[in-house]
Motif scaffolding. Structure first.
Motif, PDB file in Angstrom:
ATOM      1  N   GLU A 128       0.832  -1.209   0.000  1.00 36.90           N
ATOM      2  CA  GLU A 128       0.000   0.000   0.000  1.00 36.90           C
ATOM      3  C   GLU A 128       0.869   1.262   0.000  1.00 36.90           C
ATOM      4  O   GLU A 128       0.836   2.064  -0.925  1.00 36.90           O
ATOM      5  CB  GLU A 128      -0.851  -0.105   1.257  1.00 36.90           C
ATOM      6  CG  GLU A 128      -1.727   1.034   1.564  1.00 36.90           C
ATOM      7  CD  GLU A 128      -2.582   0.715   2.811  1.00 36.90           C
ATOM      8  OE1 GLU A 128      -3.088  -0.418   2.924  1.00 36.90           O
ATOM      9  OE2 GLU A 128      -2.725   1.613   3.644  1.00 36.90           O
ATOM     10  N   GLY A 129       1.654   1.423   1.043  1.00 37.76           N
ATOM     11  CA  GLY A 129       2.513   2.604   1.153  1.00 37.76           C
ATOM     12  C   GLY A 129       3.352   2.478   2.400  1.00 37.76           C
ATOM     13  O   GLY A 129       3.021   1.690   3.294  1.00 37.76           O
ATOM     14  N   PHE A 141       8.445  -2.263   3.603  1.00 41.31           N
ATOM     15  CA  PHE A 141       8.174  -3.485   4.363  1.00 41.31           C
ATOM     16  C   PHE A 141       9.346  -3.903   5.260  1.00 41.31           C
ATOM     17  O   PHE A 141       9.860  -5.016   5.142  1.00 41.31           O
ATOM     18  CB  PHE A 141       7.785  -4.638   3.408  1.00 41.31           C
ATOM     19  CG  PHE A 141       6.358  -4.558   2.948  1.00 41.31           C
ATOM     20  CD1 PHE A 141       5.315  -4.835   3.818  1.00 41.31           C
ATOM     21  CD2 PHE A 141       6.052  -4.190   1.650  1.00 41.31           C
ATOM     22  CE1 PHE A 141       3.983  -4.763   3.401  1.00 41.31           C
ATOM     23  CE2 PHE A 141       4.719  -4.113   1.216  1.00 41.31           C
ATOM     24  CZ  PHE A 141       3.690  -4.398   2.100  1.00 41.31           C
ATOM     25  N   ASN A 166       5.665  -0.332  -3.377  1.00 40.68           N
ATOM     26  CA  ASN A 166       4.352   0.109  -2.893  1.00 40.68           C
ATOM     27  C   ASN A 166       3.626   0.933  -3.957  1.00 40.68           C
ATOM     28  O   ASN A 166       4.245   1.385  -4.924  1.00 40.68           O
ATOM     29  CB  ASN A 166       4.539   0.998  -1.656  1.00 40.68           C
ATOM     30  CG  ASN A 166       4.776   0.185  -0.396  1.00 40.68           C
ATOM     31  OD1 ASN A 166       3.980  -0.677  -0.036  1.00 40.68           O
ATOM     32  ND2 ASN A 166       5.882   0.459   0.279  1.00 40.68           N
ATOM     33  N   HIS A 246      -3.148  -8.248   3.498  1.00 38.96           N
ATOM     34  CA  HIS A 246      -1.995  -7.471   3.944  1.00 38.96           C
ATOM     35  C   HIS A 246      -1.446  -8.064   5.247  1.00 38.96           C
ATOM     36  O   HIS A 246      -2.224  -8.439   6.135  1.00 38.96           O
ATOM     37  CB  HIS A 246      -2.429  -6.017   4.176  1.00 38.96           C
ATOM     38  CG  HIS A 246      -1.270  -5.078   4.235  1.00 38.96           C
ATOM     39  ND1 HIS A 246      -0.425  -5.013   5.324  1.00 38.96           N
ATOM     40  CD2 HIS A 246      -0.793  -4.187   3.343  1.00 38.96           C
ATOM     41  CE1 HIS A 246       0.499  -4.101   5.091  1.00 38.96           C
ATOM     42  NE2 HIS A 246       0.303  -3.592   3.890  1.00 38.96           N
TER      43      HIS A 246
END
Ligand code: URA
Length: 278
Positions: A128-129, A141, A166, A246
């Motif tokens: 995602e970010g 991550f 991301n 996620h």
């Protein structure tokens, strides 16, 4: 008893900041404090005949951001910069110098967070970010969720086969979900990364990634585990893409890990399947 010396302003400030950080408040969003209690008060309309004069009892509220960012211009600039990048290093430099994503200016982000992993990987993992840990360390991550992702990739034999990035390259304040506009502004860089790495498939981690990449409205629980065809904006690139849960969600809902694990096994199996020309 000897008098206790007053703590220095510096010590007081450090202790207050440590208190806030422990409570999860780890980013400054505005240069000046905003009194939200005052801002939330009902402001009576000015009495007739005195329109335009500010009320003496309530401080004026500064708008959070002056004007709307020009998203189309930012996308065009991102496209031009991304097209110039002939290598991943050049792409990382252009992202780092790019001013067009609103997240960069929102206060939570200290730097651009682009990617990690093998530049020739057959698998591209798209989250995602960046969060707070990623923002601090400059790699995607690397926090608790990232460590779980790494353990899962390792267990599926995918560590050395993955390139990780991301949908947006700056930390959203308070770890909120990036907006579609923020994702659209970063998309030309992400598409260029896909073109340079040339992966065989994409793993879309979490709902915000899956929805943005596949232009779908369903939630991740309905999208996960199903293969989709991802297409670049110009239609030049097409790749199989698998949405999954996620790892931050898995940390909160460990019972869902078996579904994410099944997704990774599906992916690893397809990655190893010999390609048969049609
Ligand atoms: N979550 C994401 O989606 N990406 C990261 O890089 C870290 C946490």
């Amino acid at each position: 008893m000897p008098p206790v010396a007053d703590p220095s302003p510096r010590l007081l400030a450090e202790s207050l900041l440590a208190f806030w950080a422990e409570a999860g408040v780890d980013a400054m969003l505005l240069d000046e404090p905003l009194d939200r209690i005052e801002a939330g008060k009902f402001v009576p309309p000015p009495p007739p005949g005195r329109a335009g004069q500010p009320s003496a009892s309530v401080s004026p509220i500064r708008p959070a951001a002056a004007g709307q960012p020009d998203v189309s211009a930012a996308i065009a600039e991102a496209q031009a910069l991304a097209a110039q990048a002939k290598t991943l290093e050049e792409l990382a430099e252009r992202i780092a110098g790019f001013e067009g994503c609103a997240l960069r200016h929102e206060g939570a982000a200290t730097r651009a967070v682009f990617a990690r992993g093998r530049p020739d990987a057959p698998l591209m993992v798209i989250g995602e970010g960046p969060g707070a840990d990623e923002d601090r360390q400059g790699e995607p991550f690397v926090g608790r969720a990232g460590q779980l992702l790494d353990r899962m990739l390792a267990a599926a034999g995918l560590t050395e086969r993955a390139f990780i990035t991301n949908t947006v390259f700056w930390r959203p304040p308070g770890n909120r979900t990036p907006t579609p506009a923020e994702q659209a502004v970063c998309a030309p860089f992400l598409e260029r990364a896909i073109a340079l790495v040339e992966p065989k498939m994409l793993l879309l981690v979490g709902g915000a990634s899956a929805k943005a990449m596949l232009k779908r409205e369903e939630g991740i629980l309905s999208l996960r585990g199903r293969w989709f065809e991802w297409r670049s904006a110009d239609g030049a690139l097409e790749l199989p893409a698998l949405p999954t849960l996620h790892p931050a969600f898995l940390l909160r809902q460990p019972a869902a890990k078996k579904r994410a694990w099944a997704d990774l096994l599906t992916l690893a199996e397809r990655l190893d399947r010999p390609h048969r020309p049609e």
